[in-house]
Write a protein that holds these residues in place. Structure first.
Motif, PDB file in Angstrom:
ATOM      1  N   ALA A  10       0.837  -1.204   0.000  1.00  0.00           N
ATOM      2  CA  ALA A  10       0.000   0.000   0.000  1.00  0.00           C
ATOM      3  C   ALA A  10       0.871   1.253   0.000  1.00  0.00           C
ATOM      4  CB  ALA A  10      -0.941   0.001   1.203  1.00  0.00           C
ATOM      5  N   GLU A  11       1.943   1.225   0.778  1.00  0.00           N
ATOM      6  CA  GLU A  11       2.838   2.380   0.861  1.00  0.00           C
ATOM      7  C   GLU A  11       3.496   2.672  -0.487  1.00  0.00           C
ATOM      8  OE1 GLU A  11       6.952   3.423   3.151  1.00  0.00           O
ATOM      9  OE2 GLU A  11       5.405   2.398   4.322  1.00  0.00           O
ATOM     10  N   VAL A  12       3.981   1.641  -1.161  1.00  0.00           N
ATOM     11  CA  VAL A  12       4.663   1.813  -2.444  1.00  0.00           C
ATOM     12  C   VAL A  12       3.691   2.185  -3.564  1.00  0.00           C
ATOM     13  CG1 VAL A  12       5.956   0.577  -4.236  1.00  0.00           C
ATOM     14  CG2 VAL A  12       6.557   0.273  -1.848  1.00  0.00           C
ATOM     15  N   SER A  13       2.515   1.571  -3.569  1.00  0.00           N
ATOM     16  CA  SER A  13       1.573   1.754  -4.682  1.00  0.00           C
ATOM     17  C   SER A  13       0.641   2.943  -4.505  1.00  0.00           C
ATOM     18  CB  SER A  13       0.718   0.495  -4.849  1.00  0.00           C
ATOM     19  OG  SER A  13      -0.169   0.363  -3.745  1.00  0.00           O
ATOM     20  N   GLY A  14       0.448   3.365  -3.271  1.00  0.00           N
ATOM     21  CA  GLY A  14      -0.529   4.417  -3.022  1.00  0.00           C
ATOM     22  C   GLY A  14      -1.954   3.891  -2.956  1.00  0.00           C
ATOM     23  N   ARG A  15      -2.108   2.584  -3.004  1.00  0.00           N
ATOM     24  CA  ARG A  15      -3.421   1.947  -2.914  1.00  0.00           C
ATOM     25  C   ARG A  15      -3.760   1.755  -1.435  1.00  0.00           C
ATOM     26  NH1 ARG A  15      -5.393   3.189  -7.154  1.00  0.00           N
ATOM     27  NH2 ARG A  15      -7.085   1.762  -6.734  1.00  0.00           N
ATOM     28  N   PRO A  16      -5.022   1.759  -1.073  1.00  0.00           N
ATOM     29  CA  PRO A  16      -5.388   1.579   0.342  1.00  0.00           C
ATOM     30  C   PRO A  16      -5.028   0.180   0.860  1.00  0.00           C
ATOM     31  CG  PRO A  16      -7.237   2.442  -0.934  1.00  0.00           C
ATOM     32  CD  PRO A  16      -6.176   2.054  -1.917  1.00  0.00           C
ATOM     33  N   LYS A  17      -4.504   0.127   2.070  1.00  0.00           N
ATOM     34  CA  LYS A  17      -4.217  -1.146   2.718  1.00  0.00           C
ATOM     35  C   LYS A  17      -5.522  -1.941   2.815  1.00  0.00           C
ATOM     36  CE  LYS A  17      -2.519  -3.145   7.006  1.00  0.00           C
ATOM     37  NZ  LYS A  17      -2.120  -2.879   8.393  1.00  0.00           N
TER      38      LYS A  17
END
Length: 161
Positions: A41-48
């Motif tokens: 999530a941190e790398v992709s910017g997608r929600p955990k």
């Protein structure tokens, strides 16, 4: 294990798209789903906790759908070819896949997610490969005038005297 598996990159509609695809093809299934953990999530910017990938199968072919964000989009340079045995099958698959999408020339369409498909008939290939160049040329001209394939029209072009 399938050695090569196509991966389809979606912004955030992978789950919706996979459900759409498996609803169209009789021999299809969702195999598994992974979700973004903290690092992803941190790398992709997608929600955990959101869907990262879905592995699914259509007619024995394995695919992966990825929610990768808006960085990439589909183009006509990559498409899936669906070989339909009957006009009824062509009509059904064409109607379902093109719904909310865009019809193209020569059996091509884009689905509502922007992915390209080619809807064809095995008979089409046989006619195009005929050693009688006049027959195959008439079939090609007929194909170029079509959107959704019409087997009857192709046979008429092929069998013209």
């Amino acid at each position: 294990m399938q050695k090569i598996t196509p991966c389809l990159w979606f912004d955030n509609q992978a789950e919706e798209a996979v459900n759409f695809y498996v609803s169209i093809f009789k021999n299809s299934q969702i195999e598994n789903m992974t979700r973004y953990g903290e690092a992803g999530a941190e790398v992709s910017g997608r929600p955990k906790g959101s869907v990262m990938t879905i592995t699914f199968e259509i007619e024995g072919q394995e695919f992966v759908a990825l929610n990768g964000g808006p960085h990439f989009s589909f183009s006509e340079a990559t498409s899936l070819m669906v070989k339909c045995e009957t006009q009824k099958e062509i009509d059904e698959i064409w109607e379902k896949l093109s719904h909310g999408g865009e019809e193209g020339q020569c059996g091509w369409l884009k689905d509502k997610y922007g992915f390209s498909w080619q809807i064809v008939s095995p008979e089409w290939d046989e006619m195009l490969q005929d050693k009688d160049v006049k027959k195959s040329e008439r079939v090609m001209k007929a194909i170029l005038q079509m959107t959704k394939p019409d087997i009857k029209t192709l046979k008429q072009a092929y069998n013209q005297p």
